[in-house]
Design a protein around this motif. Structure first.
Motif, mmCIF file in Angstrom:
data_model
loop_
_atom_site.group_PDB
_atom_site.id
_atom_site.type_symbol
_atom_site.label_atom_id
_atom_site.label_comp_id
_atom_site.label_asym_id
_atom_site.label_seq_id
_atom_site.Cartn_x
_atom_site.Cartn_y
_atom_site.Cartn_z
ATOM 1 N N GLY A 34 -85.715 -53.801 50.206
ATOM 2 C CA GLY A 34 -85.785 -53.014 51.430
ATOM 3 C C GLY A 34 -86.571 -51.731 51.252
ATOM 4 O O GLY A 34 -86.860 -51.295 50.142
ATOM 5 N N LYS A 35 -86.918 -51.102 52.375
ATOM 6 C CA LYS A 35 -87.733 -49.891 52.377
ATOM 7 C C LYS A 35 -86.926 -48.619 52.119
ATOM 8 O O LYS A 35 -87.497 -47.562 51.877
ATOM 9 C CB LYS A 35 -88.475 -49.764 53.716
ATOM 10 N N GLY A 36 -85.619 -48.728 52.196
ATOM 11 C CA GLY A 36 -84.780 -47.548 52.026
ATOM 12 C C GLY A 36 -84.589 -47.165 50.574
ATOM 13 O O GLY A 36 -84.800 -47.958 49.654
ATOM 14 N N LYS A 37 -84.182 -45.926 50.367
ATOM 15 C CA LYS A 37 -83.928 -45.409 49.032
ATOM 16 C C LYS A 37 -82.602 -45.945 48.502
ATOM 17 O O LYS A 37 -81.689 -46.208 49.264
ATOM 18 C CB LYS A 37 -83.886 -43.881 49.095
ATOM 19 N N GLY A 38 -82.511 -46.109 47.182
ATOM 20 C CA GLY A 38 -81.227 -46.441 46.583
ATOM 21 C C GLY A 38 -81.156 -47.767 45.865
ATOM 22 O O GLY A 38 -80.103 -48.135 45.346
ATOM 23 N N LYS A 39 -82.263 -48.499 45.813
ATOM 24 C CA LYS A 39 -82.235 -49.826 45.182
ATOM 25 C C LYS A 39 -81.965 -49.727 43.682
ATOM 26 O O LYS A 39 -81.036 -50.353 43.167
ATOM 27 C CB LYS A 39 -83.566 -50.542 45.452
ATOM 28 N N SER A 40 -82.777 -48.952 42.998
ATOM 29 C CA SER A 40 -82.560 -48.771 41.560
ATOM 30 C C SER A 40 -81.293 -47.970 41.297
ATOM 31 O O SER A 40 -80.557 -48.263 40.342
ATOM 32 C CB SER A 40 -83.761 -48.069 40.917
ATOM 33 N N SER A 41 -81.022 -46.976 42.122
ATOM 34 C CA SER A 41 -79.821 -46.150 41.926
ATOM 35 C C SER A 41 -78.562 -47.008 41.968
ATOM 36 O O SER A 41 -77.658 -46.850 41.142
ATOM 37 C CB SER A 41 -79.748 -45.059 42.999
ATOM 38 N N ALA A 42 -78.489 -47.919 42.935
ATOM 39 C CA ALA A 42 -77.325 -48.804 43.029
ATOM 40 C C ALA A 42 -77.244 -49.720 41.819
ATOM 41 O O ALA A 42 -76.158 -49.980 41.289
ATOM 42 C CB ALA A 42 -77.392 -49.626 44.315
ATOM 43 N N ALA A 43 -78.389 -50.219 41.368
ATOM 44 C CA ALA A 43 -78.409 -51.092 40.197
ATOM 45 C C ALA A 43 -77.954 -50.348 38.946
ATOM 46 O O ALA A 43 -77.185 -50.879 38.131
ATOM 47 C CB ALA A 43 -79.810 -51.669 39.998
ATOM 48 N N PHE A 44 -78.409 -49.113 38.781
ATOM 49 C CA PHE A 44 -77.964 -48.332 37.628
ATOM 50 C C PHE A 44 -76.479 -48.002 37.724
ATOM 51 O O PHE A 44 -75.799 -47.870 36.689
ATOM 52 C CB PHE A 44 -78.806 -47.064 37.467
ATOM 53 N N GLY A 45 -75.951 -47.895 38.923
ATOM 54 C CA GLY A 45 -74.510 -47.730 39.073
ATOM 55 C C GLY A 45 -73.759 -48.890 38.436
ATOM 56 O O GLY A 45 -72.734 -48.696 37.760
ATOM 57 N N MET A 46 -74.267 -50.112 38.622
ATOM 58 C CA MET A 46 -73.635 -51.280 38.003
ATOM 59 C C MET A 46 -73.817 -51.273 36.487
ATOM 60 O O MET A 46 -72.907 -51.652 35.737
ATOM 61 C CB MET A 46 -74.193 -52.569 38.614
ATOM 62 N N ILE A 47 -74.993 -50.832 36.028
ATOM 63 C CA ILE A 47 -75.207 -50.723 34.579
ATOM 64 C C ILE A 47 -74.203 -49.747 33.972
ATOM 65 O O ILE A 47 -73.597 -50.018 32.921
ATOM 66 C CB ILE A 47 -76.658 -50.289 34.267
ATOM 67 N N PHE A 48 -73.983 -48.614 34.634
ATOM 68 C CA PHE A 48 -73.027 -47.641 34.102
ATOM 69 C C PHE A 48 -71.592 -48.166 34.174
ATOM 70 O O PHE A 48 -70.762 -47.829 33.326
ATOM 71 C CB PHE A 48 -73.172 -46.297 34.802
ATOM 72 N N ARG A 49 -71.295 -49.012 35.147
ATOM 73 C CA ARG A 49 -69.987 -49.663 35.148
ATOM 74 C C ARG A 49 -69.832 -50.549 33.918
ATOM 75 O O ARG A 49 -68.781 -50.554 33.268
ATOM 76 C CB ARG A 49 -69.816 -50.511 36.406
ATOM 77 N N CYS A 50 -70.870 -51.321 33.614
ATOM 78 C CA CYS A 50 -70.822 -52.165 32.412
ATOM 79 C C CYS A 50 -70.608 -51.320 31.167
ATOM 80 O O CYS A 50 -69.781 -51.660 30.311
ATOM 81 C CB CYS A 50 -72.118 -52.969 32.282
ATOM 82 N N ILE A 51 -71.358 -50.233 31.059
ATOM 83 C CA ILE A 51 -71.209 -49.343 29.905
ATOM 84 C C ILE A 51 -69.777 -48.827 29.821
ATOM 85 O O ILE A 51 -69.166 -48.793 28.740
ATOM 86 C CB ILE A 51 -72.216 -48.175 29.995
ATOM 87 N N ALA A 52 -69.203 -48.430 30.959
ATOM 88 C CA ALA A 52 -67.839 -47.904 30.979
ATOM 89 C C ALA A 52 -66.824 -48.941 30.518
ATOM 90 O O ALA A 52 -65.790 -48.598 29.928
ATOM 91 C CB ALA A 52 -67.481 -47.412 32.380
ATOM 92 N N HIS A 53 -67.113 -50.218 30.764
ATOM 93 C CA HIS A 53 -66.230 -51.303 30.342
ATOM 94 C C HIS A 53 -66.618 -51.849 28.966
ATOM 95 O O HIS A 53 -66.105 -52.890 28.558
ATOM 96 C CB HIS A 53 -66.247 -52.429 31.372
ATOM 97 N N ASP A 54 -67.532 -51.164 28.280
ATOM 98 C CA ASP A 54 -67.991 -51.575 26.950
ATOM 99 C C ASP A 54 -68.586 -52.981 26.963
ATOM 100 O O ASP A 54 -68.403 -53.764 26.028
ATOM 101 C CB ASP A 54 -66.851 -51.474 25.931
#
Length: 202
Positions: free
Chosen positions: A38-58
């Motif tokens: 999509g044209k809106g902002k937040g695509k990578s930001s949302a994806a990195f949110g999931m990456i940081f969730r994975c990191i938090a769960h080791d």
């Protein structure tokens, strides 16, 4: 209790019972193909949110950036300095396509990024692999959409999540994905003369 409170409580109890019934049927688990476009902002930001969730769960995870060059970004710097043992981070691009102005070089770099992505996805230790801005590489024919889909269907381990970001996601990817989110642009400060700012864009 007042009549309003009783009505509210009864309504919420009914809603909870219906929700619990639905949730009881959702028992499967699988590695998802996830597309943020999509044209809106937040695509990578949302994806990195999931990456940081994975990191938090080791949970072991990895990032391959297809377009962005080596510029400092908050997520890249944080992962490399604090979480490199949990998240492999590979910046494979050399900057935005309008800056490089060299299609053959951009194609070569995108192909190298795709090769790295395949290796990371094949490794079952990686529970999530983020292919940041691969949709742009596909749009400019640096990487073939049909090849990406065929690989994901044939070689992605069953419990590995793969996240693909970028505008103009190819129809093949959208069809193959389990989860697709389109970011809609409603308003953006860039149109009012505001430049990309640290902590918001990078």
């Amino acid at each position: 209790m007042t009549d309003d409170t009783e009505r509210h409580n009864a309504k919420m109890a009914k809603k909870k019972a219906a929700r619990d019934k639905i949730m009881a049927t959702k028992t499967d688990e699988k590695g998802l193909i996830i597309v943020h476009t999509g044209k809106g902002k937040g695509k990578s930001s949302a994806a990195f949110g999931m990456i940081f969730r994975c990191i938090a769960h080791d949970m072991q995870c990895a990032v391959v950036q297809f377009i962005k060059g080596g510029m400092s970004t908050g997520e890249r710097d944080l992962i490399l300095s604090k979480f490199s043992d949990t998240c492999a981070f590979h910046t494979m691009g050399e900057g935005f396509t309008w800056e490089t102005q060299d299609k053959s070089r951009d194609t070569e770099m995108a192909q190298a990024a795709w090769a790295k992505a395949r290796d990371l996805i094949r490794d079952p230790a990686n529970k999530m692999v983020l292919l940041d801005e691969i949709n742009i590489a596909i749009r400019y024919d640096y990487v073939d959409a049909a090849e990406v889909v065929a690989f994901l269907r044939a070689e992605k381990p069953p419990m590995t999540h793969v996240v693909l970001t970028g505008r103009n996601a190819h129809a093949y990817l959208i069809e193959a994905a389990d989860l697709v989110t389109e970011m809609e642009l409603v308003k953006h400060p860039f149109r009012a003369g505001i430049k990309a700012q640290i902590g918001v864009e990078y």
